[in-house]
Design a protein around this motif. Sequence first.
Motif, mmCIF file in Angstrom:
data_model
loop_
_atom_site.group_PDB
_atom_site.id
_atom_site.type_symbol
_atom_site.label_atom_id
_atom_site.label_comp_id
_atom_site.label_asym_id
_atom_site.label_seq_id
_atom_site.Cartn_x
_atom_site.Cartn_y
_atom_site.Cartn_z
ATOM 1 N N TRP A 24 4.229 -10.142 -0.109
ATOM 2 C CA TRP A 24 4.270 -10.689 1.251
ATOM 3 C C TRP A 24 4.747 -12.134 1.241
ATOM 4 O O TRP A 24 5.620 -12.515 2.025
ATOM 5 C CB TRP A 24 2.882 -10.605 1.892
ATOM 6 C CG TRP A 24 2.795 -11.328 3.203
ATOM 7 C CD1 TRP A 24 3.139 -10.840 4.430
ATOM 8 C CD2 TRP A 24 2.348 -12.673 3.402
ATOM 9 N NE1 TRP A 24 2.948 -11.815 5.386
ATOM 10 C CE2 TRP A 24 2.468 -12.940 4.784
ATOM 11 C CE3 TRP A 24 1.874 -13.672 2.549
ATOM 12 C CZ2 TRP A 24 2.116 -14.172 5.335
ATOM 13 C CZ3 TRP A 24 1.530 -14.900 3.098
ATOM 14 C CH2 TRP A 24 1.643 -15.144 4.470
ATOM 15 N N VAL A 69 8.490 -12.521 0.547
ATOM 16 C CA VAL A 69 9.332 -12.110 1.677
ATOM 17 C C VAL A 69 9.303 -13.137 2.803
ATOM 18 O O VAL A 69 10.353 -13.556 3.305
ATOM 19 C CB VAL A 69 8.893 -10.728 2.200
ATOM 20 C CG1 VAL A 69 9.629 -10.375 3.496
ATOM 21 C CG2 VAL A 69 9.142 -9.653 1.147
ATOM 22 N N LEU A 77 7.653 -8.171 6.459
ATOM 23 C CA LEU A 77 7.196 -7.052 5.639
ATOM 24 C C LEU A 77 6.361 -6.123 6.500
ATOM 25 O O LEU A 77 5.406 -6.559 7.145
ATOM 26 C CB LEU A 77 6.362 -7.559 4.458
ATOM 27 C CG LEU A 77 5.779 -6.497 3.522
ATOM 28 C CD1 LEU A 77 6.888 -5.742 2.804
ATOM 29 C CD2 LEU A 77 4.839 -7.142 2.508
ATOM 30 N N ALA A 96 10.738 -4.236 3.648
ATOM 31 C CA ALA A 96 10.916 -5.690 3.629
ATOM 32 C C ALA A 96 12.316 -6.007 4.152
ATOM 33 O O ALA A 96 13.302 -5.432 3.696
ATOM 34 C CB ALA A 96 10.756 -6.238 2.222
#
Length: 226
Positions: free
Chosen positions: A199, A202, A209, A222
């Motif tokens: 997470w 991203v 995400l 993603a």
Amino acid sequence: MLASMTSTAAAKAPLDLPVDGTELATYIAAKLCHDFISPSGAIVSGLDLMRDPTAQDMREDALSLIEQSARKMVSLVHFARVAFGAATTSERFNARELQSLVAAMTEGGRASLDWRIAEGEFSKPQARALINLAYLTVGALPMGGNAVIQSHVEGGALVFEGFAEGARARLKPEAVTGLAGERLTEGLAGQWIQPYWLWLTVVQAGGTLQTTVEEGRVSLVAKMPL
């Protein structure tokens, strides 16, 4: 009855991050130590057997244990360098080498890896997100199934998709918490840190995400800037 859960995590301001800095490093270091201790311990056990004069009939077994464990350790190190660290001096990674990293980590498991990433190159954040997403997708199939990893470009964004399909496809509660970008309040930190790291990778790249859990299916999507 079909049970489902969908969550989408997007970027937050840096000061809003629930875990960062020293605390984050502590969690990652603990996970790596946990991952490395099993193969390294097995190597030591194999060497002890080879030195034991009363166990010379197990020499071949000891050599096999050492070889398998050493290969596992090397796979772990190579994967961790890209998944958690700055990796090498390379600024970009091709799809084939990333597939090799994930395949080496998931070899021997019950789930099959269906890698559908077209040959191409990815930046460090993209590569980090891809192999963590792929690893977690395969990990959602502890009893077996098929893990499909694919990508495409959509609206100026690079989209990575992981679909885990199997009779017992699932994510642990700690993983769901991490994938939502939330601080762990209960459960095992070792099950939480890698999903949270995905997470974080991203969203710090300016992406989003999305996690969906249904009966027999888990999907991770993603979206990252090109």
